[in-house]
Design a protein around this motif. Sequence first.
Motif, short mmCIF file in Angstrom:
data_model
loop_
_atom_site.label_atom_id
_atom_site.label_comp_id
_atom_site.label_asym_id
_atom_site.label_seq_id
_atom_site.Cartn_x
_atom_site.Cartn_y
_atom_site.Cartn_z
N THR A 1 0.91 -1.11 0.00
CA THR A 1 0.03 -0.02 0.04
C THR A 1 0.88 1.17 -0.02
O THR A 1 1.53 1.31 0.74
CB THR A 1 -0.84 0.10 1.23
OG1 THR A 1 -1.69 -1.34 1.24
CG2 THR A 1 -1.84 1.23 1.16
N LEU A 2 0.83 2.07 -1.04
CA LEU A 2 1.49 3.42 -1.08
C LEU A 2 0.54 4.35 -1.18
O LEU A 2 -0.52 4.52 -1.75
CB LEU A 2 2.46 3.45 -2.47
CG LEU A 2 3.64 2.49 -2.59
CD1 LEU A 2 3.35 0.85 -2.87
CD2 LEU A 2 4.24 2.93 -3.92
N PHE A 3 1.22 5.55 -0.39
CA PHE A 3 0.28 6.63 -0.08
C PHE A 3 1.37 8.01 -0.28
O PHE A 3 2.51 7.77 -0.40
CB PHE A 3 -0.39 6.59 1.04
CG PHE A 3 0.55 6.45 2.27
CD1 PHE A 3 1.18 7.51 3.00
CD2 PHE A 3 0.82 5.10 2.67
CE1 PHE A 3 2.04 7.25 4.07
CE2 PHE A 3 1.89 4.85 3.84
CZ PHE A 3 2.30 5.80 4.50
N ARG A 4 0.32 9.16 -0.52
CA ARG A 4 1.06 10.25 -0.69
C ARG A 4 0.51 11.57 -0.40
O ARG A 4 -0.79 11.55 -0.10
CB ARG A 4 1.36 10.48 -2.49
CG ARG A 4 2.51 11.40 -2.87
CD ARG A 4 2.74 11.05 -4.48
NE ARG A 4 3.75 12.41 -4.68
CZ ARG A 4 3.53 12.79 -5.97
NH1 ARG A 4 2.76 12.24 -6.84
NH2 ARG A 4 4.54 13.79 -6.42
N ASP A 5 1.21 12.60 0.12
CA ASP A 5 0.47 13.74 0.68
C ASP A 5 -0.37 14.48 -0.50
O ASP A 5 -0.48 14.06 -1.50
CB ASP A 5 1.35 14.62 1.27
CG ASP A 5 2.38 15.24 0.17
OD1 ASP A 5 1.86 16.02 -0.94
OD2 ASP A 5 3.48 15.04 0.15
N HIS A 6 -1.45 15.32 0.08
CA HIS A 6 -2.01 16.09 -0.38
C HIS A 6 -1.91 16.70 -1.84
O HIS A 6 -2.59 16.62 -2.64
CB HIS A 6 -2.90 17.22 0.29
CG HIS A 6 -3.57 16.84 1.62
ND1 HIS A 6 -2.88 16.12 2.57
CD2 HIS A 6 -4.87 16.59 1.94
CE1 HIS A 6 -3.87 15.83 3.59
NE2 HIS A 6 -4.94 16.22 3.26
N SER A 7 -0.69 17.39 -1.90
CA SER A 7 -0.24 18.13 -2.99
C SER A 7 0.93 17.37 -3.80
O SER A 7 1.25 18.12 -4.68
CB SER A 7 0.13 19.46 -2.35
OG SER A 7 -0.72 20.29 -2.06
N GLY A 8 1.13 16.29 -3.44
CA GLY A 8 2.54 15.40 -3.85
C GLY A 8 3.56 16.28 -3.95
O GLY A 8 4.50 16.10 -4.69
N VAL A 9 3.92 16.81 -2.63
CA VAL A 9 5.13 17.50 -2.22
C VAL A 9 6.35 16.53 -2.51
O VAL A 9 7.43 16.82 -3.09
CB VAL A 9 5.13 18.19 -1.20
CG1 VAL A 9 6.51 18.94 -0.63
CG2 VAL A 9 4.25 19.29 -1.26
N ARG A 10 6.20 15.31 -1.78
CA ARG A 10 7.10 14.26 -1.63
C ARG A 10 7.04 13.43 -2.76
O ARG A 10 5.84 12.71 -3.24
CB ARG A 10 6.81 13.23 -0.48
CG ARG A 10 7.08 14.12 0.93
CD ARG A 10 8.42 14.56 1.19
NE ARG A 10 8.42 15.63 2.26
CZ ARG A 10 9.58 15.63 3.17
NH1 ARG A 10 10.36 14.71 3.47
NH2 ARG A 10 9.55 16.56 4.04
N PRO A 11 7.97 12.98 -3.76
CA PRO A 11 7.73 12.11 -4.90
C PRO A 11 7.86 10.58 -4.56
O PRO A 11 8.38 10.28 -3.57
CB PRO A 11 8.88 12.47 -5.75
CG PRO A 11 10.14 12.95 -4.82
CD PRO A 11 9.30 13.60 -3.51
N LEU A 12 6.88 9.90 -5.39
CA LEU A 12 6.92 8.44 -5.11
C LEU A 12 6.54 7.83 -6.35
O LEU A 12 5.40 7.83 -6.91
CB LEU A 12 5.94 8.20 -4.10
CG LEU A 12 5.99 6.61 -3.67
CD1 LEU A 12 7.37 6.17 -3.10
CD2 LEU A 12 4.86 6.24 -2.48
N TYR A 13 7.66 7.38 -7.15
CA TYR A 13 7.47 6.65 -8.38
C TYR A 13 7.40 5.17 -8.13
O TYR A 13 7.89 4.50 -7.37
CB TYR A 13 8.77 6.92 -9.27
CG TYR A 13 8.84 8.37 -9.78
CD1 TYR A 13 8.38 9.17 -10.89
CD2 TYR A 13 9.72 9.19 -8.82
CE1 TYR A 13 8.57 10.42 -11.08
CE2 TYR A 13 10.17 10.61 -9.15
CZ TYR A 13 9.45 11.02 -10.37
OH TYR A 13 9.63 12.46 -10.70
#
Length: 273
Positions: free
Chosen positions: A131-143
């Motif tokens: 399960t991968l998750f990311r912040d509201h604005s996508g500040v932290r990258p996750l490819y």
Amino acid sequence: MSGIFGFTLNRGDPALCSEALMGLEYWNRIYGDHERGCTGMGRSGLGCHVEHFSEDFPGGAPVLEMDGMAAVVDALLFNRDELLPILGVSEDISDEELLLKWIEARGFDGLKDINGDFAGAIYDREQGSWTLFRDHSGVRPLYYYLDENLFAFSTDIRGLTALPEADLSINELKFFERMAGYNDLTLCNTEYARINCIRPASWTVVTPDDQGYALTEHVYFSWRQKKIRLGSDEEYQRELRRQITDAVRRRCDAVPGRIGCELSGGLDSSVIA
């Protein structure tokens, strides 16, 4: 910002697992030199290169263990003071551990209540799912990379291009759109056909099946769901100033000691300044 990474090899030569982990670690080490950790789990593995603002900043283990799960998280939270009393945990807890405890208590939909920049991945040892998750604005990258045999994720996209036997076919439509001046606001596609980004304000579950992997995306927040309607231009200006001042203050308060930033001189930087 810390570098997080991980993978699962569905089929094929198990010797490729160590090569995959080495490539992912190599390209993520530039993101953090305070501490590092890697964990191999059969045909899966994950790791993190940790970066902290200062020695006074609360820190946890690079790879975090939960009930039957392992996780890597990159996070800077701005509303710790609101979350700590709700969960009843110590102030010494790291942002990464605090975020995971919040998910345990409130589920992934609870991420909408987090004020901060974050990206993370949780591996379920029993199900073999991610399960991968990311912040509201996508500040932290996750490819992430996905084909019928291999799933992998990385803060740095070069960790994915270094994967053994990865299909690095070009996303021709993406290149055409770039040359035509098309502005892609989804923030999900890349120039590689099999490499994408986790959508901001979402969590994605990747589960192995007979065909390879099944991917399911869930959205926990939409920017259009709340509208502010005021009576005059002056009221809008005051509300804009209040919200920007609050956002900058929260970010300053989240980091011990002095901080600095680089301003480009454009409209956004001018407003913040």
